[in-house]
Write an enzyme that holds these catalytic residues in place. Structure first.
Site, PDB file in Angstrom:
ATOM      1  N   ASP A   3      -5.029   1.444   3.117  1.00  0.00           N
ATOM      2  CA  ASP A   3      -5.454   0.056   2.997  1.00  0.00           C
ATOM      3  C   ASP A   3      -6.282  -0.118   1.726  1.00  0.00           C
ATOM      4  OD1 ASP A   3      -6.698  -2.531   3.372  1.00  0.00           O
ATOM      5  OD2 ASP A   3      -6.183  -2.347   5.489  1.00  0.00           O
TER       6      ASP A   3
ATOM      7  N   SER B  36      -4.857  -8.221   4.337  1.00  0.00           N
ATOM      8  CA  SER B  36      -4.247  -7.081   5.033  1.00  0.00           C
ATOM      9  C   SER B  36      -3.399  -7.486   6.220  1.00  0.00           C
ATOM     10  CB  SER B  36      -5.334  -6.111   5.505  1.00  0.00           C
ATOM     11  OG  SER B  36      -6.012  -5.551   4.409  1.00  0.00           O
TER      12      SER B  36
ATOM     13  N   THR C 275      -4.168  -4.103  10.103  1.00  0.00           N
ATOM     14  CA  THR C 275      -2.991  -3.257   9.881  1.00  0.00           C
ATOM     15  C   THR C 275      -2.308  -2.850  11.183  1.00  0.00           C
ATOM     16  OG1 THR C 275      -3.765  -2.445   7.747  1.00  0.00           O
ATOM     17  CG2 THR C 275      -2.179  -1.075   8.921  1.00  0.00           C
TER      18      THR C 275
ATOM     19  N   GLU D  85      -2.980   4.787   9.343  1.00  0.00           N
ATOM     20  CA  GLU D  85      -3.717   3.973   8.382  1.00  0.00           C
ATOM     21  C   GLU D  85      -4.998   4.657   7.930  1.00  0.00           C
ATOM     22  OE1 GLU D  85      -5.802  -0.398   7.790  1.00  0.00           O
ATOM     23  OE2 GLU D  85      -5.803   0.539   9.772  1.00  0.00           O
TER      24      GLU D  85
ATOM     25  N   ASP E  20     -10.222   0.596   1.965  1.00  0.00           N
ATOM     26  CA  ASP E  20     -10.447  -0.826   1.723  1.00  0.00           C
ATOM     27  C   ASP E  20     -11.912  -1.193   1.904  1.00  0.00           C
ATOM     28  OD1 ASP E  20      -9.303  -3.684   1.570  1.00  0.00           O
ATOM     29  OD2 ASP E  20     -10.321  -3.715   3.511  1.00  0.00           O
TER      30      ASP E  20
ATOM     31  N   HIS F 242     -14.561  -2.904  -0.745  1.00  0.00           N
ATOM     32  CA  HIS F 242     -15.225  -4.178  -0.458  1.00  0.00           C
ATOM     33  C   HIS F 242     -16.750  -4.049  -0.584  1.00  0.00           C
ATOM     34  CE1 HIS F 242     -11.969  -6.811   0.516  1.00  0.00           C
ATOM     35  NE2 HIS F 242     -11.526  -6.094   1.543  1.00  0.00           N
TER      36      HIS F 242
ATOM     37  N   ASP G 234      -1.206  -1.762   1.273  1.00  0.00           N
ATOM     38  CA  ASP G 234      -0.948  -3.173   1.550  1.00  0.00           C
ATOM     39  C   ASP G 234      -1.270  -4.051   0.350  1.00  0.00           C
ATOM     40  OD1 ASP G 234      -3.606  -2.470   1.853  1.00  0.00           O
ATOM     41  OD2 ASP G 234      -3.900  -3.531   3.744  1.00  0.00           O
ATOM     42  N   HIS G 235      -2.271  -3.639  -0.410  1.00  0.00           N
ATOM     43  CA  HIS G 235      -2.720  -4.407  -1.574  1.00  0.00           C
ATOM     44  C   HIS G 235      -3.634  -3.521  -2.405  1.00  0.00           C
ATOM     45  CE1 HIS G 235      -6.612  -4.598   0.393  1.00  0.00           C
ATOM     46  NE2 HIS G 235      -5.989  -5.017   1.489  1.00  0.00           N
TER      47      HIS G 235
ATOM     48  N   HIS H  39      -9.798  -8.250  -3.042  1.00  0.00           N
ATOM     49  CA  HIS H  39      -8.541  -7.557  -3.290  1.00  0.00           C
ATOM     50  C   HIS H  39      -8.048  -7.847  -4.703  1.00  0.00           C
ATOM     51  CE1 HIS H  39      -7.600  -7.708   1.318  1.00  0.00           C
ATOM     52  NE2 HIS H  39      -8.614  -6.912   1.013  1.00  0.00           N
TER      53      HIS H  39
END
Length: 521
Positions: A58, A108, A171, A329, A334, A338, A375-376, A451
């Site tokens: 992620d 996500s 996810t 995952e 992620d 963040h 995912d990104h 993101h």
């Protein structure tokens, strides 16, 4: 010959490698080895994929992959740049376009719907098409879309979900839920009108939509218990109490349903490893009230690592002669980004790579399609003309020619790392910029970093992995995986006259060798 960089300390390993690298023959020989290996890819693996595994990092954009590669090498005493991640060894690499139907830079949830359900969707929604509107319960019905996990289960395969986040986070939830709001973790998080209109929270859907998911591991305990129920691990901390308004104990309900089916519930690492996977058919492991801790902060006595969870999951799932589907995952990559905490993000990525290595040892490329993607991305970068072998968390070798202050190689485009001290940019040489929780400097102040919108990589190996090539839409991924495994809508191409899936190109001798490897692992 003197080394080209004026570094504080240079290892003997580096000195020797630099000596080799001055010889053009070193690079030519390396290229020839790579070329020889590339030529073998002409013999495409067109077997049926008995097993399919998706590793989802992620937020693991390409800069994160590169930085994690360097970190992995530096953790083992190397320079890092020349190191290979396990995913680097996969023979096929493609790019995935990650936009949501209503967002240039995605979230996500919408992306999970794409790479699990095979359709692009709106941001913030899971398991529903783009006809569903975020947070509007009455747009759910009729717009549900199913995932590859369900396709696999319907085909008789065992299925599993392993994550370092809550098992009802964005996810994993797209694998089983149909929800117009990714934040409806329990009914305690839902507005009254949504409940009155008949919408279900995601935790409830985990146990009701596909009630026989074979393996579920991650966090999220508090969403499974009635409101104010003390948590088993943190009974004195009210923030970890149960959140459900309906009074249901979803874990208790699952345990009762599975008690005669060799099903086990565990909430800590010790209990997980007390189980013999050979004697387990169903496993529910909820190791934290919310997300699992970062790998750098993990209590190794109570919380399993991602690698350990993957190991147990595969050993349970592979008992099914029809094979399995497993979603894994690395979800806290992620979260680290963040938070602006690059050290956490990159260590999470390295841990996921360890899990990929372990999965490779427990399976075979002849009958297992393994895909690694993200995912990104994030607005994370590293640069600054750093020298070879520079700590990935270290300073650039030059000062800013504008404010005459140093800067770290790692920077964010936005986020909580934006700091002004006495009206000027913070002098990072006065802080511990290699601390686990250091927040790298950011150009724009935000409480949470955002993101990124660029394409992400898809790494693949195993049967029909070559179909993941070029630049693809993200929703293409599960269709390839389903095609390779003869599940979902594409089945006719890989059935024998008897109607059962058949593996081609595997000799009896090779089959014996694969069986021996499987038993040894």
């Amino acid at each position: 010959a003197p080394l080209p960089y004026n570094l504080p300390a240079v290892s003997l390993i580096y000195a020797e490698s630099y000596k080799q690298e001055k010889d053009p023959g070193f690079w030519k020989e390396w290229a020839q080895r790579t070329l020889k290996n590339a030529l073998t890819l002409q013999d495409l693996n067109k077997n049926v994929a008995k097993n399919i595994i998706l590793f989802l990092g992620d937020g693991m954009g390409v800069p994160t992959v590169t930085a994690a590669r360097i970190l992995k090498g530096q953790l083992s005493g190397q320079n890092g740049e020349e190191t290979q991640l396990e995913m680097d060894k996969f023979p096929y690499v493609a790019l995935s376009k990650t936009y949501n139907t209503n967002a240039q830079v995605p979230d996500s949830a919408g992306t999970a719907t794409a790479y699990l359900c095979g359709v692009k969707a709106n941001e913030g929604t899971v398991g529903v098409s783009a006809a569903a509107v975020k947070s509007q319960c009455n747009t759910t019905r009729g717009n549900e879309v199913t995932s590859i996990l369900k396709w696999a289960k319907d085909a008789g395969k065992s299925v599993g979900i392993v994550t370092t986040t809550r098992v009802n986070h964005a996810t994993p939830s797209a694998a089983y839920a149909h929800c117009v709001d990714r934040d409806w973790y329990s009914d305690g998080d839902m507005p009254a009108e949504a409940l009155q209109s008949g919408c279900k929270d995601i935790a409830r859907q985990l146990f009701e939509n596909i009630p026989d998911i074979d393996v579920i591991m991650g966090g999220g305990r508090r969403n499974m218990y009635p409101r104010n129920t003390p948590d088993v691990e943190y009974p004195g901390d009210k923030k970890h109490n149960g959140t459900r308004k309906d009074g249901r104990n979803l874990v208790g309900e699952w345990t009762d349903r599975m008690k005669d089916k060799r099903g086990y519930y565990v909430w800590n690492r010790k209990d997980l490893f007390s189980l013999n996977p050979s004697n387990v058919d169903y496993l529910l492991g909820l190791f934290e009230p919310a997300d699992l801790p970062y790998e750098l902060e993990r209590n190794k006595e109570t919380d399993p690592s991602l690698t350990e969870m993957v190991d147990v999951a595969i050993k349970i799932l592979r008992k099914n002669e029809r094979g399995f589907y497993l979603l894994v995952e690395g979800g806290r990559i992620d979260h680290g980004h963040h938070d602006g905490k690059a050290k956490h993000a990159l260590h999470e990525a390295v841990e996921m790579d360890r899990a990929i290595t372990r999965a490779g040892l427990l399976t075979s490329i002849y009958d297992t399609l393994t895909v690694v993607t993200a995912d990104h991305s994030h607005v994370f970068s590293f640069g600054g003309y750093t020298h070879r072998g520079n700590s990935i968390f270290g300073l650039a070798p030059i000062m800013s020619d504008i404010d005459q202050k140093p800067f770290t190689s790692i920077l964010y485009g936005n986020g909580p790392g934006f700091k002004f001290v006495n009206g000027a940019r913070e002098n990072v040489s006065t802080v511990d910029y290699e601390h686990n929780n250091y927040q790298a400097q950011a150009a724009v102040p935000l409480s949470m970093e955002t993101h990124g919108g660029e394409d992400v990589a898809i790494f693949s190996k195993g049967p029909l992995a070559h179909l993941l090539h070029g630049v693809q839409e993200q929703h293409y991924i599960p269709h390839v995986m389903a095609y390779a495994a003869c599940i979902g809508q594409n089945k006719n191409h890989c059935h024998t006259n008897s109607g059962s899936p058949s593996l081609s190109h595997i000799s009896p001798t090779l089959a014996v060798l694969l069986s021996v490897k499987w038993l040894l692992c």
